[in-house]
Design a protein around this motif. Structure first.
Motif, PDB file in Angstrom:
ATOM      1  N   LEU A  81     -55.852  39.451 -22.978  1.00 26.08           N
ATOM      2  CA  LEU A  81     -55.924  39.210 -21.540  1.00 26.08           C
ATOM      3  C   LEU A  81     -56.493  37.831 -21.231  1.00 26.08           C
ATOM      4  CD1 LEU A  81     -57.113  42.704 -20.261  1.00 26.08           C
ATOM      5  CD2 LEU A  81     -54.872  41.643 -19.948  1.00 26.08           C
ATOM      6  N   MET A  82     -57.508  37.425 -21.971  1.00 23.37           N
ATOM      7  CA  MET A  82     -58.066  36.080 -21.781  1.00 23.37           C
ATOM      8  C   MET A  82     -57.009  35.020 -22.100  1.00 23.37           C
ATOM      9  SD  MET A  82     -61.171  36.059 -20.673  1.00 23.37           S
ATOM     10  CE  MET A  82     -61.937  34.550 -21.196  1.00 23.37           C
ATOM     11  N   ALA A  83     -56.248  35.219 -23.154  1.00 18.78           N
ATOM     12  CA  ALA A  83     -55.203  34.262 -23.512  1.00 18.78           C
ATOM     13  C   ALA A  83     -54.114  34.233 -22.445  1.00 18.78           C
ATOM     14  CB  ALA A  83     -54.609  34.615 -24.871  1.00 18.78           C
ATOM     15  N   TRP A  84     -53.800  35.391 -21.888  1.00 14.70           N
ATOM     16  CA  TRP A  84     -52.754  35.463 -20.876  1.00 14.70           C
ATOM     17  C   TRP A  84     -53.177  34.750 -19.586  1.00 14.70           C
ATOM     18  CZ3 TRP A  84     -47.822  37.089 -20.708  1.00 14.70           C
ATOM     19  CH2 TRP A  84     -47.254  37.269 -19.460  1.00 14.70           C
ATOM     20  N   PHE A  85     -54.403  34.998 -19.143  1.00 11.11           N
ATOM     21  CA  PHE A  85     -54.835  34.443 -17.866  1.00 11.11           C
ATOM     22  C   PHE A  85     -55.252  32.978 -17.957  1.00 11.11           C
ATOM     23  CE2 PHE A  85     -55.569  38.980 -16.755  1.00 11.11           C
ATOM     24  CZ  PHE A  85     -54.677  39.022 -15.697  1.00 11.11           C
ATOM     25  N   PHE A  86     -55.966  32.604 -19.012  1.00 11.26           N
ATOM     26  CA  PHE A  86     -56.514  31.251 -19.079  1.00 11.26           C
ATOM     27  C   PHE A  86     -55.692  30.300 -19.937  1.00 11.26           C
ATOM     28  CE2 PHE A  86     -60.222  33.837 -17.968  1.00 11.26           C
ATOM     29  CZ  PHE A  86     -60.606  33.186 -16.815  1.00 11.26           C
ATOM     30  N   ARG A  87     -54.812  30.820 -20.779  1.00 11.18           N
ATOM     31  CA  ARG A  87     -53.982  29.991 -21.663  1.00 11.18           C
ATOM     32  C   ARG A  87     -54.827  29.035 -22.507  1.00 11.18           C
ATOM     33  NH1 ARG A  87     -49.294  32.399 -21.013  1.00 11.18           N
ATOM     34  NH2 ARG A  87     -48.410  32.424 -18.949  1.00 11.18           N
ATOM     35  N   ASN A  88     -55.932  29.566 -23.014  1.00 13.60           N
ATOM     36  CA  ASN A  88     -56.841  28.754 -23.809  1.00 13.60           C
ATOM     37  C   ASN A  88     -57.216  29.542 -25.061  1.00 13.60           C
ATOM     38  OD1 ASN A  88     -59.025  27.328 -24.891  1.00 13.60           O
ATOM     39  ND2 ASN A  88     -59.606  26.559 -22.861  1.00 13.60           N
ATOM     40  N   THR A  89     -56.924  28.981 -26.208  1.00 11.97           N
ATOM     41  CA  THR A  89     -57.184  29.686 -27.467  1.00 11.97           C
ATOM     42  C   THR A  89     -58.670  29.881 -27.699  1.00 11.97           C
ATOM     43  OG1 THR A  89     -55.191  28.669 -28.368  1.00 11.97           O
ATOM     44  CG2 THR A  89     -56.691  29.659 -29.936  1.00 11.97           C
ATOM     45  N   LEU A  90     -59.455  28.869 -27.379  1.00 10.19           N
ATOM     46  CA  LEU A  90     -60.896  28.967 -27.596  1.00 10.19           C
ATOM     47  C   LEU A  90     -61.502  30.082 -26.750  1.00 10.19           C
ATOM     48  CD1 LEU A  90     -63.393  27.839 -28.983  1.00 10.19           C
ATOM     49  CD2 LEU A  90     -63.643  26.267 -27.052  1.00 10.19           C
ATOM     50  N   TYR A  91     -61.103  30.193 -25.480  1.00 10.76           N
ATOM     51  CA  TYR A  91     -61.616  31.256 -24.622  1.00 10.76           C
ATOM     52  C   TYR A  91     -61.237  32.635 -25.162  1.00 10.76           C
ATOM     53  CZ  TYR A  91     -62.653  27.826 -20.954  1.00 10.76           C
ATOM     54  OH  TYR A  91     -63.146  26.785 -20.234  1.00 10.76           O
ATOM     55  N   SER A  92     -60.011  32.770 -25.614  1.00 14.19           N
ATOM     56  CA  SER A  92     -59.590  34.078 -26.114  1.00 14.19           C
ATOM     57  C   SER A  92     -60.314  34.440 -27.410  1.00 14.19           C
ATOM     58  CB  SER A  92     -58.077  34.118 -26.308  1.00 14.19           C
ATOM     59  OG  SER A  92     -57.679  33.187 -27.285  1.00 14.19           O
ATOM     60  N   LEU A  93     -60.526  33.456 -28.293  1.00 13.55           N
ATOM     61  CA  LEU A  93     -61.268  33.732 -29.525  1.00 13.55           C
ATOM     62  C   LEU A  93     -62.716  34.111 -29.228  1.00 13.55           C
ATOM     63  CD1 LEU A  93     -59.975  30.908 -31.884  1.00 13.55           C
ATOM     64  CD2 LEU A  93     -59.590  33.353 -32.124  1.00 13.55           C
ATOM     65  N   LEU A  94     -63.354  33.359 -28.335  1.00 15.37           N
ATOM     66  CA  LEU A  94     -64.746  33.667 -27.984  1.00 15.37           C
ATOM     67  C   LEU A  94     -64.877  35.019 -27.293  1.00 15.37           C
ATOM     68  CD1 LEU A  94     -66.010  30.186 -26.771  1.00 15.37           C
ATOM     69  CD2 LEU A  94     -66.539  31.342 -28.914  1.00 15.37           C
ATOM     70  N   ALA A  95     -63.951  35.321 -26.395  1.00 16.95           N
ATOM     71  CA  ALA A  95     -63.997  36.610 -25.703  1.00 16.95           C
ATOM     72  C   ALA A  95     -63.742  37.771 -26.662  1.00 16.95           C
ATOM     73  CB  ALA A  95     -62.979  36.632 -24.572  1.00 16.95           C
ATOM     74  N   GLY A  96     -62.757  37.612 -27.544  1.00 17.02           N
ATOM     75  CA  GLY A  96     -62.459  38.678 -28.495  1.00 17.02           C
ATOM     76  C   GLY A  96     -63.578  38.915 -29.486  1.00 17.02           C
ATOM     77  N   MET A  97     -64.079  37.828 -30.079  1.00 18.65           N
ATOM     78  CA  MET A  97     -65.168  37.988 -31.059  1.00 18.65           C
ATOM     79  C   MET A  97     -66.461  38.424 -30.385  1.00 18.65           C
ATOM     80  SD  MET A  97     -63.974  37.640 -33.992  1.00 18.65           S
ATOM     81  CE  MET A  97     -65.514  37.708 -34.854  1.00 18.65           C
ATOM     82  N   GLY A  98     -66.734  37.903 -29.199  1.00 17.22           N
ATOM     83  CA  GLY A  98     -67.943  38.311 -28.479  1.00 17.22           C
ATOM     84  C   GLY A  98     -67.918  39.773 -28.104  1.00 17.22           C
ATOM     85  N   SER A  99     -66.778  40.230 -27.593  1.00 16.03           N
ATOM     86  CA  SER A  99     -66.681  41.644 -27.219  1.00 16.03           C
ATOM     87  C   SER A  99     -66.702  42.547 -28.450  1.00 16.03           C
ATOM     88  CB  SER A  99     -65.438  41.897 -26.380  1.00 16.03           C
ATOM     89  OG  SER A  99     -64.280  41.565 -27.115  1.00 16.03           O
ATOM     90  N   LEU A 100     -66.104  42.107 -29.549  1.00 20.02           N
ATOM     91  CA  LEU A 100     -66.136  42.913 -30.770  1.00 20.02           C
ATOM     92  C   LEU A 100     -67.567  43.028 -31.305  1.00 20.02           C
ATOM     93  CD1 LEU A 100     -64.683  44.460 -33.013  1.00 20.02           C
ATOM     94  CD2 LEU A 100     -64.392  42.287 -34.199  1.00 20.02           C
ATOM     95  N   LEU A 101     -68.273  41.911 -31.359  1.00 16.11           N
ATOM     96  CA  LEU A 101     -69.658  41.957 -31.832  1.00 16.11           C
ATOM     97  C   LEU A 101     -70.530  42.802 -30.910  1.00 16.11           C
ATOM     98  CD1 LEU A 101     -70.163  38.285 -33.025  1.00 16.11           C
ATOM     99  CD2 LEU A 101     -70.023  40.329 -34.436  1.00 16.11           C
TER     100      LEU A 101
END
Length: 112
Positions: A81-101
């Motif tokens: 969802l972060m990648a879809w809305f913001f089109r930013n790889t860094l945001y999607s990686l940070l959101a995914g890893m942050g939420s997983l942790l």
């Protein structure tokens, strides 16, 4: 396999690697990439990232009785969802890893 065969294999692989790399270095500027291939190559980073991440999300952890690892699946959905809305790889990686942790470390505390 004797020593001579092994050394011959090393030399052959080294020469093949050198020729392959030299072909791209020497051919730079002389050959042009067709437009269709250029458009297709734009999708390589996204497909490689998906190929690396998908097995970790879809396959259950080794030695586990769990069919679906919900924290990983939810983190992947959040990252998508972060990648879809913001089109930013860094945001999607940070959101995914942050939420997983967060889910892996805080969820056991909430459940009890």
């Amino acid at each position: 396999m004797n020593d001579l065969t092994l050394w011959g294999l090393f030399v052959a692989v080294g020469i093949a690697t050198l020729v392959l790399r030299l072909a791209f270095i020497e051919g730079h500027g002389r050959w042009s990439v067709p437009p269709l291939l250029q458009r297709a190559l734009q999708y390589v980073p996204a497909s490689v990232l998906a190929a690396l991440v998908a097995p970790a999300v879809v396959l259950p952890p080794a030695g586990s009785d769990v069919l679906v690892d919900w924290p990983r699946l939810l983190a992947a959905v959040i990252a998508a969802l972060m990648a879809w809305f913001f089109r930013n790889t860094l945001y999607s990686l940070l959101a995914g890893m942050g939420s997983l942790l967060a889910m892996q470390n805080l969820l056991p505390l909430w459940i009890g």
